[in-house]
Design a protein around this motif. Structure first.
Motif, short mmCIF file in Angstrom:
data_model
loop_
_atom_site.label_atom_id
_atom_site.label_comp_id
_atom_site.label_asym_id
_atom_site.label_seq_id
_atom_site.Cartn_x
_atom_site.Cartn_y
_atom_site.Cartn_z
N THR A 357 80.37 102.39 77.67
CA THR A 357 80.77 102.72 78.81
C THR A 357 79.56 102.52 79.68
O THR A 357 78.39 102.61 79.54
N PRO A 358 79.86 102.27 81.31
CA PRO A 358 78.90 101.80 82.24
C PRO A 358 77.86 103.19 82.44
O PRO A 358 76.57 102.85 82.26
N ILE A 359 78.19 104.16 82.31
CA ILE A 359 77.37 105.61 82.15
C ILE A 359 76.48 105.58 81.07
O ILE A 359 75.36 105.91 80.98
N GLN A 360 77.12 105.13 79.82
CA GLN A 360 76.13 104.89 78.56
C GLN A 360 75.13 104.11 78.73
O GLN A 360 74.12 104.21 78.40
N GLY A 449 69.04 97.69 85.87
CA GLY A 449 67.32 98.11 86.49
C GLY A 449 67.03 99.16 87.08
O GLY A 449 67.65 100.06 87.09
N PHE A 450 65.69 99.19 87.58
CA PHE A 450 65.16 100.26 88.08
C PHE A 450 64.21 100.03 89.31
O PHE A 450 63.76 98.81 89.53
N ALA A 460 69.70 101.95 87.87
CA ALA A 460 70.95 101.41 88.40
C ALA A 460 71.65 100.36 87.54
O ALA A 460 70.92 99.49 86.83
N LEU A 461 72.98 100.24 87.53
CA LEU A 461 73.70 99.21 86.91
C LEU A 461 74.82 98.65 87.87
O LEU A 461 75.49 99.45 88.68
#
Length: 565
Positions: A357-360, A449-450, A460-461
């Motif tokens: 999942t994107p949050i993972q 990245g960050f 962030a993604l």
């Protein structure tokens, strides 16, 4: 005369008592009917939901609902007489088999009473509390709605009993950042004619989610999964470094193709169609080498089992819910190691064969911004942070530096903007369909990245779903994050290295226009050895330089400053 008066009083009194009796029976019957409805309409006042700055996202509003008891009206044989009034708002189908009919919702009791008119005697007016939602900037999909959606932050809080017995709950969301993320992501999706897009920005140190947008009919950030593609490579290299399977000086050969199992059952090539030759670990990340990461996986398998690799992926948060306060979050897909094929570890090395999942994914990548610690994501501003060490700090520092180099010289160049030092990794994941396999020409473009590179504040993604022209993550997703942080720092008045002169010890500054002495001292203060600086010409000011501005400075390079008159 007296007798007539007595008879009159008796008759009048009897009629009066009889009318009261009828009214009592009439109203009591109506009242009993409405007791059933009243229990259904009970609406407690739940806590207000605020963003991290105290802006209201969800609040309570008192209203009045007018309900007509159709069943009672029919029992009194007055339905046909009032049918023409009912038909002004409802057709026969809408009233069929209905016991109660909702006539309307009003701001005041008086408005409801006046609107009912002659229907009042079959009706009741109830004070109710309605939840009012900010539905701008994709908040409707993120927060959800009590009684209307089975997913979202609010249904989660209700299920856990957190909405009751308190006046307000402050969420971690930053309304201003949410607006910017929504606008920039939507702009990119429209520009690329993409099928959708997802973005998550979290506070690196705390895991608190500051913005979350999902441009789909449902929230894929927590309820859907993608393959991570090349964004997984830094995590795997970090594991190999931590276990001393590889070291920073190792060199691997990237050729035209590679068969990691020694058979023809799995062929690996570089995405650009040709090999990089001999490269190190830094270049493997910077240029996203498929062949070298497969060779590193080969080295891992010489030392450890599939079970070990599976457990390391679990430690990064893959294959299980993160526990974020969002009802409907799914586990993603991480097959058990006893179901793996011979090629499965090599598929994983390329970011294939697992569904995250994107949050993972953003939570896992956050370890590089957070000194190797995994932080559980959260939507609550006032909550304790749960952390665990998954990568050593020295390894994290190395990988973080390489991810900064990726933005300067590698696949993420379009995430670079002067004054914004972003670190990150691109990914391009071919979309798969159950029972069909990978879909030709259909991709997710990713960048995770960050920012900033030194002492990161945000991780962030960005995911762009099936862009129609360019599809590589560096071309499509990376510039979105750059634009988001550029806008946010400008609109919030946050000082960046663009607004003040800051020099980084591994990035070549633009020294043209400086006096020779100033330029020389700047390089010395950056840690450049004086013997590696050569001044060519006899002018007073620098007119050009051998290394272009914003390029990475290799330790072995000589810097030439040209100062012709």
């Amino acid at each position: 005369m007296e007798l007539k008066r007595i008879i009159f009083i008796f008759v009048f009194g009897f009629l009066y008592v009889f009318l009261i009796f009828l009214t009592f029976i009439y109203n009591n019957s109506l009242s009993k009917d409405f007791e059933e409805l009243a229990s259904i309409l009970e609406s407690p006042e739940y806590a207000l939901l605020l963003d991290s700055e105290g802006n209201t996202l969800v609040y309570n509003q008192k209203k009045y609902e007018a309900w007509i008891d159709l069943d009672f009206m029919k029992k009194r044989k007055e339905y046909e007489k009032n049918k023409y009034l009912l038909n002004q708002r409802f057709n026969e189908e809408q009233m069929q088999d209905k016991k109660f009919l909702k006539w309307g919702v009003y701001d005041t009791y008086e408005e409801a009473y006046m609107d009912l008119g002659v229907l009042n005697k079959f009706s009741n007016i109830y004070p109710v509390t309605q939840r009012v939602y900010n539905e701008l900037f994709n908040f409707d999909q993120l927060i959800g709605k009590i009684g209307k959606t089975t997913y979202g932050i609010e249904p989660f809080l209700l299920e856990k009993g957190l909405l009751e017995n308190q006046d307000e709950i402050r969420l971690s969301i930053d309304l201003e950042l949410q607006k910017i993320v929504y606008q920039e992501l939507l702009k990119a999706v429209e520009k690329e004619s993409a099928e959708g897009g997802t973005a998550i920005i979290m506070e690196s140190n705390t895991g608190k989610i500051k913005a979350s947008v999902s441009l789909y009919p449902w929230n894929i950030a927590y309820m859907g999964y993608i393959e991570p593609g090349s964004t997984l490579k830094p995590l795997l290299i970090a594991l190999a470094l931590d276990e001393n399977i590889v070291n920073t000086n190792d060199i691997f050969y990237s050729g035209y193709e590679y068969f990691p199992t020694g058979k023809n059952n799995f062929r690996v090539t570089e995405s650009q169609g040709y090999g990089f030759g001999e490269i190190g670990l830094k270049e493997t990340i910077v240029h996203s080498s498929n062949i070298v990461i497969s060779k590193i996986m080969n080295e891992i398998l010489k030392e450890f089992s599939n079970q070990w690799l599976y457990q390391k992926l679990i430690n990064f948060g893959f294959g299980a819910k993160t526990g974020v306060e969002f009802k409907g979050e799914i586990n993603g897909i991480l097959p058990l190691p006893n179901t793996w094929y011979e090629i499965t570890p090599y598929q994983i090395s390329l970011g294939q064969g697992i569904g995250t999942t994107p949050i993972q994914l953003v939570s896992a990548f956050n370890v590089f911004a957070n000194n190797g610690k995994y932080v559980q994501p959260s939507f609550l501003e006032d909550t304790s942070t749960l952390k665990r060490q998954v990568i050593s700090e020295p390894t994290t520092d190395i990988i973080k530096d390489w991810l900064g180099y990726t933005v300067i010289e590698g696949t993420a160049k379009k995430a670079y903007k002067e004054g914004l030092r972003i670190g990150g990794k691109t990914g391009t994941a071919q979309k798969a369909q159950s029972g069909v396999g990978y879909i030709k020409g259909s991709y997710y473009s990713l960048f995770v990245g960050f920012y900033p590179l030194v002492d990161p504040k945000y991780t962030a993604l960005i995911v762009i779903d099936n862009p129609k022209e360019e599809f590589y993550g560096g071309e499509v997703a990376a510039p979105v994050l750059k634009d988001i942080f550029y806008r946010y720092t400008k609109e919030k008045g946050i000082e960046t290295s663009e607004s003040k002169k800051v020099y980084y010890n591994n990035i070549m500054p633009d020294l043209t226009g400086f006096s020779v002495v100033e330029a020389y001292n700047i390089l010395l203060n950056m840690g450049i050895n004086g013997k590696d600086i050569i001044i060519i010409g006899n002018g007073d000011k620098v007119v050009s330089q051998s290394i272009s501005p914003n390029k990475y400075i290799d330790d072995s390079k000589i810097i030439e400053l040209y100062a012709f008159k």
